[in-house]
Enzyme design. Structure first.
Site, PDB file in Angstrom:
ATOM      1  N   HIS A   6       0.748  -1.027  -0.137  1.00  0.00           N
ATOM      2  CA  HIS A   6      -0.009   0.050  -0.309  1.00  0.00           C
ATOM      3  C   HIS A   6       0.838   0.889  -0.448  1.00  0.00           C
ATOM      4  CE1 HIS A   6       0.841  -0.784   4.401  1.00  0.00           C
ATOM      5  NE2 HIS A   6       1.010   0.560   3.732  1.00  0.00           N
ATOM      6  N   HIS A  60      -5.638  -1.849   4.715  1.00  0.00           N
ATOM      7  CA  HIS A  60      -5.127  -0.929   3.929  1.00  0.00           C
ATOM      8  C   HIS A  60      -4.834  -0.999   2.372  1.00  0.00           C
ATOM      9  CE1 HIS A  60      -2.157  -1.216   6.062  1.00  0.00           C
ATOM     10  NE2 HIS A  60      -1.660   0.445   6.138  1.00  0.00           N
ATOM     11  N   HIS A  66       4.785   7.198   2.580  1.00  0.00           N
ATOM     12  CA  HIS A  66       5.584   6.082   2.425  1.00  0.00           C
ATOM     13  C   HIS A  66       4.845   5.135   1.164  1.00  0.00           C
ATOM     14  CE1 HIS A  66       2.833   4.348   6.240  1.00  0.00           C
ATOM     15  NE2 HIS A  66       2.702   3.684   4.771  1.00  0.00           N
ATOM     16  N   HIS A  87       1.649  -0.504  14.737  1.00  0.00           N
ATOM     17  CA  HIS A  87       0.139   0.855  14.414  1.00  0.00           C
ATOM     18  C   HIS A  87      -0.965   0.724  15.508  1.00  0.00           C
ATOM     19  CE1 HIS A  87       2.635   2.854  11.461  1.00  0.00           C
ATOM     20  NE2 HIS A  87       2.881   1.650  10.913  1.00  0.00           N
ATOM     21  N   TYR A 102       9.781   2.129  10.166  1.00  0.00           N
ATOM     22  CA  TYR A 102      10.133   3.620   8.841  1.00  0.00           C
ATOM     23  C   TYR A 102      10.726   3.239   8.663  1.00  0.00           C
ATOM     24  CZ  TYR A 102       4.673   4.999   9.476  1.00  0.00           C
ATOM     25  OH  TYR A 102       3.858   4.981   9.245  1.00  0.00           O
ATOM     26  N   GLU A 151       8.332   1.481   4.319  1.00  0.00           N
ATOM     27  CA  GLU A 151       7.692   0.785   5.276  1.00  0.00           C
ATOM     28  C   GLU A 151       8.228  -0.864   5.392  1.00  0.00           C
ATOM     29  OE1 GLU A 151       3.242   0.578   6.045  1.00  0.00           O
ATOM     30  OE2 GLU A 151       3.830   0.446   8.499  1.00  0.00           O
TER      31      GLU A 151
END
Ligand code: FES
Ligand code: FE2
Lengths: 101, 308
Positions: B153, B200, B215, B247, B256, B266
């Site tokens: 993503h 996501h 990112h 997260h 990161y 990431e």
């Protein structure tokens, strides 16, 4: 390896930076008796984000490629650079600037 | 409601120095270099991806993201969505087949946050890298670096997050999976969108400037692999941004760090899932620290300010 002094014009604060270190690496190196210096903002450390923008008013340095969005050629000609892409070749006097946009 | 968009397919990232960038994406992340084209662009993929490529690097004067592409089910879907994008009011452009080696016709459109997205129906499928198609073994032995398994993503920054969310939901059938909302004003600070059952596939954070890149993210199999990535980041003196941590949003385990041009990368593992009947998960904006970095529970200086 030659070590140079980088001095902030506004406050007189200074740090050492070797010729093989960029200015942010010099600033973040351990110095006996001092906390980690936070004189210039640190971001991506790759010449991309623009957060470490400074003006070098006196001194000689080499600069690696940096984002043209943050440092247009005219600015670079006036000594405006990204600290993470600059390697000192003499003592430097600098001013910390804000992001370009 | 799904509209025939299947999954993320590619991202084209601008880099200042191609040789340095290839070391980062190939030798450190462990993507497979699969091709270089006549424009000097370098094509890579994660070893589990069946497509010919998913990451394209382009040397330029300014880092950032050129575009992110999603694969749709068929050329019919592509034609239909082209018209819907035009009707919605997007600037829509057709990129001929072959402009990216091995990729069919792409439909590129702009968005209210200033990002360019693409959809396409056809891309050469070369199969997973290093394992047989039939009776495949678990993994190939000669992977490098962090052994990233796939491009997963992007997180993008821009002003009109609500506008881009509406475009992706209405026209392309994305589902809002998670969001960060200011309790007092009702304003949405962040939106995480899924086009699959993942937590996501693309996400947005509100930011004054349009078109910014936060990112590109790559999937690892385990928390152990995230820790191993952290070791490699130290071994190779790669600029670290945050982590290894978890997260709050999506609950993935993450780290990161930055590529040599200042684009953030990431790698992560785990995380939640999303079915079409799932309600939107909402985080309060005053909990943003915990939502982003679940253990530190506060943002670092760079999360909101450092983008390319
Ligand atoms: S820290 Fe990002 S440009 Fe220097
Ligand atoms: Fe992410």
């Amino acid at each position: 390896m030659m070590k140079h002094t980088v001095k902030l014009a506004a406050t007189g604060e200074e740090f050492f930076c070797r010729e093989d270190q960029n200015l942010l690496q010099g600033m973040q190196s351990f110095q006996m008796g001092l906390p980690m210096l936070k004189l210039i903002p640190v971001g991506c450390r790759g010449g991309g984000c623009g957060i470490c923008r400074i003006k070098i008013t006196t001194g000689i340095y080499e600069a690696k490629k940096m984002s043209r969005k943050h440092i247009p050629e005219e600015d670079q000609a006036r000594g405006i650079v990204l600290a993470c892409r600059v390697y000192p070749r003499s003592d430097l006097l600098i001013e910390v600037l804000s992001l370009s946009h | 409601m799904r509209k025939g968009v299947m999954r993320p397919g590619h991202v084209q990232i601008r880099v200042l120095d191609m040789d340095e960038a290839v070391v980062h994406y190939r030798d450190r992340l462990g993507l497979i270099e699969v091709n270089r084209d006549s424009l000097g662009r370098v094509y890579l993929k994660g070893w589990t991806e069946i497509d010919a490529f998913s990451v394209v690097l382009r040397e330029a004067d300014e880092p950032g993201m050129d575009f992110m592409g999603f694969k749709v089910l068929s050329p019919d879907v592509l034609a239909c969505l082209y018209q819907e994008l035009v009707d919605y009011g997007c600037q829509v452009e057709t990129i001929p087949a072959g402009e990216l080696d091995g990729c069919g016709e792409r439909v590129r459109f702009d968005s209210p946050t200033g990002h360019y997205f693409e959809i396409y129906a056809e891309k050469e499928q070369t199969g997973k890298w290093g394992v047989e198609e039939k009776n495949p073994d678990a993994w190939p032995e000669d992977l490098k670096g962090m052994r990233a398994t796939r491009f997963d993503h992007c997180l993008l920054y821009g002003d009109d997050v609500d506008g881009t969310v509406d475009l992706l939901e209405t026209v392309l059938g994305f589902q809002l999976a998670e969001q960060v909302v200011d309790k007092e004003t009702g304003q949405r600070a962040a939106a995480f969108l899924s086009i699959s059952t993942k937590a996501h596939d693309v996400a947005f954070v509100r930011h004054p400037e349009k078109g910014k890149f936060h990112h590109a993210s790559f999937y690892l199999n385990s928390w152990e692999d995230v820790l191993r990535a952290a070791d490699l980041i130290s071994m190779h003196d790669i600029p670290l941004d945050m982590g290894p941590t978890r997260h709050g949003l999506t609950h993935g385990q993450t780290i990161y760090f930055f590529d040599p041009s200042g684009n953030r990368s990431e790698v992560f593992s785990g995380g939640d899932y999303t079915y079409p009947d799932h309600p939107v998960v909402t985080w309060d904006a005053d909990m943003l620290g915990k939502a982003i970095f679940y253990h530190a529970r506060e943002l670092n200086d760079t999360f909101l300010a450092v983008v390319t």
